[in-house]
Each structure stands twice: as structure tokens, then as C-alpha cells.
Motif scaffolding. Structure first.
Motif, PDB file in Angstrom:
ATOM      1  N   ASN A 205      22.818  73.711  10.565  1.00  0.00           N
ATOM      2  CA  ASN A 205      24.197  73.677  11.025  1.00  0.00           C
ATOM      3  C   ASN A 205      24.182  73.642  12.549  1.00  0.00           C
ATOM      4  O   ASN A 205      23.696  74.570  13.191  1.00  0.00           O
ATOM      5  CB  ASN A 205      24.933  74.935  10.516  1.00  0.00           C
ATOM      6  CG  ASN A 205      26.444  74.810  10.662  1.00  0.00           C
ATOM      7  OD1 ASN A 205      26.975  73.701  10.656  1.00  0.00           O
ATOM      8  ND2 ASN A 205      27.117  75.937  10.802  1.00  0.00           N
ATOM      9  N   PHE A 206      24.680  72.546  13.126  1.00  0.00           N
ATOM     10  CA  PHE A 206      24.726  72.395  14.587  1.00  0.00           C
ATOM     11  C   PHE A 206      26.189  72.473  14.996  1.00  0.00           C
ATOM     12  O   PHE A 206      27.028  71.769  14.440  1.00  0.00           O
ATOM     13  CB  PHE A 206      24.124  71.035  14.962  1.00  0.00           C
ATOM     14  CG  PHE A 206      24.223  70.680  16.428  1.00  0.00           C
ATOM     15  CD1 PHE A 206      23.106  70.750  17.261  1.00  0.00           C
ATOM     16  CD2 PHE A 206      25.429  70.256  16.993  1.00  0.00           C
ATOM     17  CE1 PHE A 206      23.194  70.405  18.616  1.00  0.00           C
ATOM     18  CE2 PHE A 206      25.525  69.918  18.343  1.00  0.00           C
ATOM     19  CZ  PHE A 206      24.402  69.991  19.152  1.00  0.00           C
ATOM     20  N   MET A 207      26.500  73.318  15.973  1.00  0.00           N
ATOM     21  CA  MET A 207      27.896  73.460  16.371  1.00  0.00           C
ATOM     22  C   MET A 207      28.009  73.548  17.885  1.00  0.00           C
ATOM     23  O   MET A 207      27.330  74.353  18.533  1.00  0.00           O
ATOM     24  CB  MET A 207      28.468  74.729  15.720  1.00  0.00           C
ATOM     25  CG  MET A 207      29.893  75.035  16.079  1.00  0.00           C
ATOM     26  SD  MET A 207      31.074  73.835  15.404  1.00  0.00           S
ATOM     27  CE  MET A 207      31.244  74.485  13.742  1.00  0.00           C
ATOM     28  N   TYR A 208      28.867  72.703  18.424  1.00  0.00           N
ATOM     29  CA  TYR A 208      29.151  72.744  19.864  1.00  0.00           C
ATOM     30  C   TYR A 208      30.644  72.527  20.016  1.00  0.00           C
ATOM     31  O   TYR A 208      31.264  71.847  19.199  1.00  0.00           O
ATOM     32  CB  TYR A 208      28.379  71.629  20.587  1.00  0.00           C
ATOM     33  CG  TYR A 208      28.765  71.466  22.052  1.00  0.00           C
ATOM     34  CD1 TYR A 208      28.133  72.220  23.046  1.00  0.00           C
ATOM     35  CD2 TYR A 208      29.768  70.579  22.436  1.00  0.00           C
ATOM     36  CE1 TYR A 208      28.500  72.087  24.382  1.00  0.00           C
ATOM     37  CE2 TYR A 208      30.137  70.440  23.767  1.00  0.00           C
ATOM     38  CZ  TYR A 208      29.505  71.196  24.740  1.00  0.00           C
ATOM     39  OH  TYR A 208      29.875  71.070  26.052  1.00  0.00           O
ATOM     40  N   TRP A 375      23.367  67.033  24.438  1.00  0.00           N
ATOM     41  CA  TRP A 375      24.682  67.196  23.813  1.00  0.00           C
ATOM     42  C   TRP A 375      25.699  67.708  24.823  1.00  0.00           C
ATOM     43  O   TRP A 375      25.346  68.054  25.959  1.00  0.00           O
ATOM     44  CB  TRP A 375      24.589  68.163  22.621  1.00  0.00           C
ATOM     45  CG  TRP A 375      24.144  69.545  23.026  1.00  0.00           C
ATOM     46  CD1 TRP A 375      24.941  70.557  23.492  1.00  0.00           C
ATOM     47  CD2 TRP A 375      22.809  70.046  23.024  1.00  0.00           C
ATOM     48  NE1 TRP A 375      24.177  71.666  23.786  1.00  0.00           N
ATOM     49  CE2 TRP A 375      22.872  71.386  23.502  1.00  0.00           C
ATOM     50  CE3 TRP A 375      21.557  69.510  22.678  1.00  0.00           C
ATOM     51  CZ2 TRP A 375      21.732  72.190  23.637  1.00  0.00           C
ATOM     52  CZ3 TRP A 375      20.433  70.317  22.810  1.00  0.00           C
ATOM     53  CH2 TRP A 375      20.525  71.641  23.282  1.00  0.00           C
ATOM     54  N   GLY A 376      26.935  67.750  24.410  1.00  0.00           N
ATOM     55  CA  GLY A 376      27.964  68.444  25.182  1.00  0.00           C
ATOM     56  C   GLY A 376      28.441  67.726  26.424  1.00  0.00           C
ATOM     57  O   GLY A 376      28.433  66.500  26.502  1.00  0.00           O
ATOM     58  N   ASP A 383      23.992  71.545  34.119  1.00  0.00           N
ATOM     59  CA  ASP A 383      24.571  71.293  32.789  1.00  0.00           C
ATOM     60  C   ASP A 383      23.513  70.711  31.853  1.00  0.00           C
ATOM     61  O   ASP A 383      23.463  71.047  30.666  1.00  0.00           O
ATOM     62  CB  ASP A 383      25.731  70.299  32.883  1.00  0.00           C
ATOM     63  CG  ASP A 383      26.951  70.891  33.576  1.00  0.00           C
ATOM     64  OD1 ASP A 383      27.030  72.132  33.686  1.00  0.00           O
ATOM     65  OD2 ASP A 383      27.819  70.097  34.007  1.00  0.00           O
ATOM     66  N   LEU A 384      22.692  69.818  32.424  1.00  0.00           N
ATOM     67  CA  LEU A 384      21.665  69.186  31.587  1.00  0.00           C
ATOM     68  C   LEU A 384      20.721  70.251  31.035  1.00  0.00           C
ATOM     69  O   LEU A 384      20.358  70.235  29.854  1.00  0.00           O
ATOM     70  CB  LEU A 384      20.880  68.147  32.397  1.00  0.00           C
ATOM     71  CG  LEU A 384      19.708  67.489  31.657  1.00  0.00           C
ATOM     72  CD1 LEU A 384      20.196  66.702  30.439  1.00  0.00           C
ATOM     73  CD2 LEU A 384      18.913  66.572  32.584  1.00  0.00           C
ATOM     74  N   GLN A 385      20.355  71.170  31.898  1.00  0.00           N
ATOM     75  CA  GLN A 385      19.484  72.267  31.489  1.00  0.00           C
ATOM     76  C   GLN A 385      20.081  73.012  30.293  1.00  0.00           C
ATOM     77  O   GLN A 385      19.398  73.298  29.307  1.00  0.00           O
ATOM     78  CB  GLN A 385      19.326  73.218  32.690  1.00  0.00           C
ATOM     79  CG  GLN A 385      18.070  74.055  32.667  1.00  0.00           C
ATOM     80  CD  GLN A 385      16.809  73.196  32.539  1.00  0.00           C
ATOM     81  OE1 GLN A 385      16.732  72.096  33.102  1.00  0.00           O
ATOM     82  NE2 GLN A 385      15.846  73.673  31.764  1.00  0.00           N
ATOM     83  N   GLY A 404      23.742  77.747  25.787  1.00  0.00           N
ATOM     84  CA  GLY A 404      25.039  77.370  26.346  1.00  0.00           C
ATOM     85  C   GLY A 404      26.105  77.528  25.275  1.00  0.00           C
ATOM     86  O   GLY A 404      26.181  78.553  24.589  1.00  0.00           O
ATOM     87  N   ARG A 405      26.904  76.470  25.057  1.00  0.00           N
ATOM     88  CA  ARG A 405      27.988  76.537  24.072  1.00  0.00           C
ATOM     89  C   ARG A 405      27.529  76.062  22.692  1.00  0.00           C
ATOM     90  O   ARG A 405      28.349  75.901  21.790  1.00  0.00           O
ATOM     91  CB  ARG A 405      29.164  75.671  24.531  1.00  0.00           C
ATOM     92  CG  ARG A 405      29.740  76.098  25.893  1.00  0.00           C
ATOM     93  CD  ARG A 405      30.794  75.113  26.384  1.00  0.00           C
ATOM     94  NE  ARG A 405      31.939  75.041  25.501  1.00  0.00           N
ATOM     95  CZ  ARG A 405      33.012  75.808  25.579  1.00  0.00           C
ATOM     96  NH1 ARG A 405      33.091  76.738  26.532  1.00  0.00           N
ATOM     97  NH2 ARG A 405      34.007  75.679  24.730  1.00  0.00           N
TER      98      ARG A 405
END
Lengths: 474, 474
Positions: A205-208, A375-376, A383-385, A404-405
């Protein structure tokens, strides 16, 4: 126009009934979205090829500006500038594998759209629901600008602008703007805007979720207005280029196309663009000053500008790539928006996977190393990190990981392998591996296609804007 | 292409069987006329209006470049750049008067084309056969360039180039190049090239034959070649102008069109042309530097160049008017070729009737006084003397009269009245008398029309060049 207006009311009512539990009224969102007179202005068109089962049945609908390929039935619906692309439907005699079942396909699969209003929506792939093998249905559904309904039978749903449902059977759901859902089977859910959700039950399950304060800069949708934001401005700015392409009957792409590649005549190709072997460019794609290396593709509503794709790059439906250098076999998911600047180019290393609905919008140069999952929302190196990880490391996740998120649960290996297999399958289907008459795919099959245009009843009666009953069979 | 070639063979065989008594073989005449690859190059198109019953059924046919309006069924046929214009078909509930019978029309009449090969042929009007009220059939028939099948059900016929059958039920007949037949009902006849034959049984019989040595200069048709001569050169020279018109989707006539007039978007209009009220210009008409006064018309394949039509002039299908000044209410019949020169203009006085298939080709100025009937081949004032007569004098003929190559038997009055009534009817149908919403005709009804294009299967299979089954209904 009377019948057209009645049809609109009828569709809205049906969708609202389906969404009553979520206390949602689609009417204020869509009732002024496409003025009725716009619906009579554009011809619809369908493709004829020797390679795809042919069966179009259009009844009591408006199809303004929409495109159809394969086996498609549309009844009591409004389809505005949508693409209904039935070139990956299951065929009679196929075996559909689902878990331990091998289910024979009884007859050629058909896309059936009933009582629905689709705006600039892409419908592609095939039904992944083992319960409805021969029918990819879309019923009582409203979808808005640049939504993708990809292999996802839909019943009683509302899709916000730039949303995607992918390989999911979905009932009575609200999918917010720029939300991506790939979840097998869902019902009675309200998916927030900017959600990116990939689930394989019992596997992962992947969630962002995109930060809503920043997402509204890109896409913003409120009752009474058309969708707004960077995404809309970007496509509106390039709309005029399509008008010429749609107004010429025998349009020739102003570019050399190798015999193994195909560039749809309803794509916009601006100088200086170069097309490699086995390249596939779909209708409504926009290419400018870019190089598509061998086996690269650009699907519907893709924009590739001032960029280089080295080869076997997949640019999924609605993805935009601007001022970027893409290594080999980079996957860019649905509706992703990757924007470098002339002095701040984006470089993505080979075999990277850019998740669907990723935004990379930079003002300083940025390099994504090879073999990464991204992603994201990414505006800089920090942000890339926070929003990337090497595929190798990701594969090592065994239970749970948050970064992150993003929250991931389950087997990273299963997730990564699933993606890689799918990318391989997409390249295969597109004809990227074509060689000496082997491994033919869309790039080779779409070379021989003839287009037919259809128009609604003209002024002068209640039927104005409605299309007559149209049946096209082999 | 395999199926297309089989279809061709099948049609030729069927026509030959019908024409066996006349010992006629159509094969050498038509087998190289339209190369099969030409048949896949052009889209077909059909019109959609709120005014005409709609029903198209196309099966197992090639329709390359052809146009359809109204209720039309085409099966096992090849239609190359033909116009099948069903806007004057009988409608359900009409009463058809035939002699003393008043026959109710049971259902909307349909044009049914089976097992036929039509090349650049115009099909218009309605079946005048009281035996087949609801079907205007064309079966086992081959027609060649610029033939007109006008209100003439046809079974087992061959039509030479620029021939016309008008208001005639015709079976197993050969109609030679540039022959005109209006004879009620005929069968098993071989009509020589250049014949102009108008017969109303028990009323009158008009017969003229163009001198064959001179006719071959205008039209000449032998096995193995396309038709040749002045007529063909004239249209071929102007072909390129149509290509642009057919290659643009939303084409606007480069001329001001009054709200009561209509200029088809598939007509060629060159400067400086002026269009009056109630004017009707059909598809494939060509206008250049000409004035069409109130209520004038130009039908399919008409060319009007450097000419003035004062008003209510009827230019029937295929007629050409060059360097001419036409008074009011001049009728120019089918495929007539009227050519003045810049310094030798042709002037035709008001209410003249130029018989179908008349050639006027002058090198010195020529004036035809008002109220005259004109026929045959006229190259100078002497020819005019031999090939014309005032309508008043013609009306006085009571039994028999010959003049030059023309022979008339029967009642001149009946002949003249018949013509005048028909001209009035044509003007009425065309909308020439439209005024304040009264007397609407084609000129007003054709303003709201939307066009749809259809194409055959592309390369890559036996079906190449065949159209799929297409059914369009209300």
C-alpha cells in the motif's frame, strides 16, 4: 438544444443518486463547465484499422471533439473532447489470469459508456475486473478535464480534473482533483485531491498526498468555474496549435517518421523535433523541439518540450516534460508535470520511475540519479531527497516505511517488481521492442489508420447538438 | 484490396448478364477506368440536416469521394466521387399522382443502390415509377463520368459519360455518351451517343441526335481509356481548385451569402462572384467571376464562369455557362455546355429554355432572343437558326415537325407547358420564391447542414478499400 439539455439533467441526477451517501452534488460543479453551444462546435472522429475489432454504436449522445478506436458503445452520454481508445481491449479467445483463475474471454471486450458526462477524459486499457471481462463499463459517471479512466470500470463516480483511476473497479466514489487511485476495487470513498494511492491487497500500500496549499497553485476547482491553475494555463496556452491540426483533412506530420514508428495525425509536432525508430506519438500529444529516441512514446495529452528522451521512455497519458533530459527507460506516470527551465534543466537518470501525478517544478538544475523512484511535489534538491529513493533500497522494504508525506506498507520488492513489469508491458504494447516484424505494437499497428468524422444535428430543431444513431461494424 | 477487386468483378458480371441481348461487355470499358488504389484515397461524406429524413445504410461497398444526403442504402457497390442526393425523395404520407391514380406513400422513400459501379455520377430527385413508390432503385448498373441518374430507377444498365436518364424507369439499356433520355419507361434499348430524346407517351416525342463526327470533339469514350474531349479537359483543368475545398474541415465560402441563400461548403467560389437572395449553389459547383441574381441556382458539377445570371435561372446538374449573359428565368438543361468567348459573348434572352445536352460553342457573339427553345449543337448564327424556335411557335405544333436534325411528333403545347411547369417546380424546390418564411426550398434548408466523413479500411488486409458497415439513423 432541448434534448441535449434534458440529457445533461438526466446524467447529473443519476450521478447524484449514486453519490448520495457522500452528500455530494455534481450539478454546481459541472453545469456551466461546457456551454451547450460548445458541444455542437467540434466534430467527433473514429479510427479504422485492420488490426482492431471494430464496433461502434453511438446512441442519443453528444460526442463533440471526441475520438474513438476499437469496440465502443456510447448511450445517453455527453463526451466532450474525450479519447475512448479501445486498442488494448481483450479479444475473444484470450485467457484472463486472475489470481489462480484462468478465465476464457467469451467475446471481444467492449467499452460501454452509459448515462455519463466525460470532459477531456482519456479512457484506455481494458477492464481488470474478473467479474466483467467482456465489458469495460462507465456508467452514471461525471469526469472533468484531463481525467484518466485507465482500465477502470466506473459506476456512479465523480472524477475531478487531472485525476486518474487506474486498474481499479470503482463504484460510488468521489475522486478529487489530481488524485491517483490504483487500488483493485473500491466503493463509497471520497478520495482527497492530490492523493496518490497504489494498493495491491495483501501485497503493498503506497500513499502520498500533495500538500493542498501548494497543489492549488497547480490545480484548483470550485463550483461555477472551470478548473484553474498552472496545469490548465499550460494546456490552454498551447490550444491554438491543435486547431490547425483538426481543421485539415489530410494532415502530414512536419517531421520524418521512421517506418517502424507512428505519429498520429492529430498530434502537434513543432520544430525541431526528431522521431526515432519504434516511437509512438498518440493523438493530442504535443511535441516541440524535442528528441524521442528509439522506443520512446508520448501518449494522449502529453507535452514534450525542449527535451531529450534517450529511448524506451514511457510518457504516460497526460504527462508533461519540459526542459528535461531523460535517460533510457525512464517511466513518467500519468499527468506528471516535470518542468525544468532553460537555465535549470532537469536530468533524470536511466530506469528511473517517476510515480503518477508527480510534480517536479524547479528553478535550479536538478539531477535525479539512475534507478530511482520519485514521487510527490519536488521543487528543489531537498524535496528530491524527501520524495525519492533508489529502487534497490525501496525493494528492501519488508513491512512499513514512511518518508516525508509518503507512507508505504508491505513488500517493497513486490511494488518495484510490479512497476517494472508494467513498464515492460507498456513498452511491449507500444511496439518499442519491434524488430524485423517481431514484437509489433501500437507504433507499428497505428500506421495504417483511417479517420472518420461525425457531427451532430445542426441548428433547427430539438435535436440540435445530439448525434444521430451511428452504428459502424466490420 | 482483394475484396474490392472481387466486388468489381461481381458487378461487371451482373451488368453484362443484364445486357447480354445487346451483346455488350462493360468490362473493357471500365476495368481500367478507376485504378483500385484511387478508390482508397478520398473520404466519402454525408450531410445531416433537421429537414430531411435520415437513414444511411452502407454495406460491403467502396464510397470513395462520394456524397450522401437523405435516405440512402448502398450494398455491394462501388461509388466513386458520386453524389447521391436524397433531398427530393417522397415522404411518408405524400400522395403520388399518376394518371388518374392518387397513390399514398407508405414510408419515406429510399435510394437503394445494389451491385452497381457509379463513377462521378449524380443521383437526384425521386422515383417516378408508380410501381416502386418507396424505392428509388439502382441495380446491376454501371455509370461513367458525369452521368446523371435523375428520378430514374435503373436495373441492368450502362451509362456512358455525360449521359442523363431523367424521370425514366430503365431496364437492360445501354445509354451512349452524352445521350439524354426522358421517356417514362424503357427497356432493352441501345441509345446512341448524343441522342436527346424526350417522350411523353400519347403526348409528344422529341428526338435529336448530335452529329457524331462533331460530338467526338467534345466527348469520346473507347475501351481502355478514360473519356476524352473538350468536356473532360474542361473539368480536369479545374480539378485542383476542389482539392483545397475538400481538404479543409471548416471551410468558409469566400463570398457574402445572403441569409436566404446557400452556398455549399464543397463548392468552389472564385473571385469576384456575387450571390443574390434565394440562390442555391450545390456541392461540386464551380463559380468564378460571375453574378447569380435572386433565385438563380447552380447544381452539382455546374461551372459558371465570367457570366451573369439575372435571376431565377436554373442551371441543371452538370451544365456549364462560360462568358454568357443570361436573362431572367433562363433554363439550362443537364450537362449543357454553353461557351462564349471574351470577345464573343453569348447572350440568352429571358425565359429561354436550353434543352438538356445542348452545346453552344461560339467564336462570334451570339444573341438568343427571349422565349426561345434551343437544342442541339450550335456554333454560329446559322446553327442557331436550325436549332431553335420560339416557344410560342413550338406550342403551335399539333402533329409533327422536323427542323435540322430534330424531329418532333405530338403536341407542342403539351411539351412546352410540361417544360415550363417543371422549371417552375425546380425553382420552387430550390427555394427561389422564398419570401418572409414562405416557400422554403433547398436554398434555405441547406443552410443548416453538418458534414460527416467516412473512410475505408486502410492498408493491411483483404478489406483494404472497403468501407465497414455503416448505419446512421435518427
Amino acid at each position: 438544444m432541448k434534448e441535449l439539455e434534458k440529457l445533461f439533467d438526466r446524467i447529473v441526477q443519476r450521478v447524484n443518486i449514486n453519490l448520495r451517501e457522500l452528500e455530494f452534488d455534481v450539478n454546481p460543479l459541472v453545469n456551466k463547465l461546457i456551454p451547450t453551444r460548445q458541444m455542437t462546435r467540434f466534430y467527433a472522429f473514429y479510427g479504422l484499422t485492420p488490426h482492431h475489432p471494430l464496433n461502434f454504436v453511438f446512441r442519443h449522445s453528444n460526442l463533440s471533439g471526441s475520438y474513438f478506436l476499437g469496440k465502443v458503445r456510447v448511450t445517453n452520454s455527453l463526451l466532450y473532447k474525450s479519447d475512448i481508445r479501445g486498442d488494448e481491449l481483450k479479444q475473444k479467445g484470450d485467457l484472463f489470469q486472475y489470481q489462480d483463475f484462468n478465465i476464457p474471454v467469451d467475446q471481444d471486450e467492449e467499452i460501454c459508456i452509459d448515462d455519463s458526462f466525460l470532459i477531456k477524459t482519456l479512457v484506455h486499457n481494458f477492464s481488470h475486473d474478473p467479474e466483467t471481462l467482456e465489458t469495460f463499463f462507465i456508467r452514471d459517471t461525471v469526469s472533468t478535464h484531463y481525467a484518466n479512466i485507465h482500465g477502470s470500470p466506473s459506476d456512479g463516480c465523480f472524477y475531478g480534473p487531472f485525476s486518474t483511476v487506474d486498474l481499479t473497479t470503482i463504484r460510488d466514489c468521489l475522486v478529487g482533483a489530481y488524485a491517483y487511485v490504483q487500488a483493485g476495487e473500491i466503493s463509497h470513498l471520497n478520495v482527497d485531491p492530490g492523493t496518490v494511492w497504489v494498493r495491491l491487497p495483501d501485497e503493498f500500500n503506497f500513499m502520498y498526498r500533495h500538500p493542498s496549499d501548494q497543489l492549488t497553485n497547480y490545480i484548483y476547482f470550485t463550483p461555477g468555474n472551470v478548473p484553474q491553475g498552472v496545469f490548465m494555463d499550460f494546456v490552454e496556452d498551447r490550444k491554438a496549435a491543435f486547431e490547425q491540426v483538426f481543421n485539415i483533412v489530410n494532415f502530414k506530420a512536419p517531421v520524418t517518421v521512421p517506418t517502424s514508428a507512428s505519429v498520429d495525425r492529430f498530434a502537434v509536432i513543432k520544430p525541431k523535433t526528431s522521431i526515432g525508430d519504434n516511437v509512438l506519438v498518440a493523438q493530442r500529444a504535443f511535441l516541440q523541439n524535442s528528441t524521442l529516441g528509439k522506443g520512446a512514446n508520448a501518449q494522449e495529452n502529453c507535452y514534450i518540450i525542449n527535451s531529450v528522451l534517450e529511448g524506451n521512455d514511457v510518457t504516460a497519458h497526460g504527462a508533461k516534460i519540459i526542459e528535461a533530459d531523460m535517460g533510457k527507460t525512464v517511466f513518467v506516470g500519468f499527468n506528471s508535470f516535470l518542468r525544468g527551465r532553460p537555465n535549470a534543466r532537469l536530468k533524470i537518470g536511466q530506469e528511473c520511475v517517476v510515480m503518477p501525478h508527480t510534480i517536479i517544478d524547479i528553478s535550479k538544475p536538478l539531477v535525479i540519479p539512475p534507478g530511482h523512484l520519485v514521487w510527490g511535489l519536488i521543487k528543489n534538491a531537498d524535496d528530491l531527497q524527501a520524495n525519492s529513493m533508489s529502487l534497490k533500497d525501496f525493494s528492501k522494504i519488508e513491512s512499513r516505511m514512511s518518508k516525508g508525506r509518503m507512507l508505504f506498507e508491505g513488500s517493497g520488492k513486490s511494488f518495484v517488481t510490479g512497476f517494472q513489469e508494467r513498464i515492460h508491458h507498456i513498452l511491449e504494447a507500444n511496439g518499442a521492442f519491434y524488430n524485423n516484424n517481431n514484437n509489433r505494437g501500437h507504433a507499428q499497428r497505428n500506421q495504417n489508420i483511417s479517420f472518420n468524422t461525425i457531427q451532430p444535428y445542426p441548428k433547427g430543431g430539438d435535436k440540435e447538438g445530439l448525434y444521430p444513431t451511428i452504428i459502424i461494424q466490420p
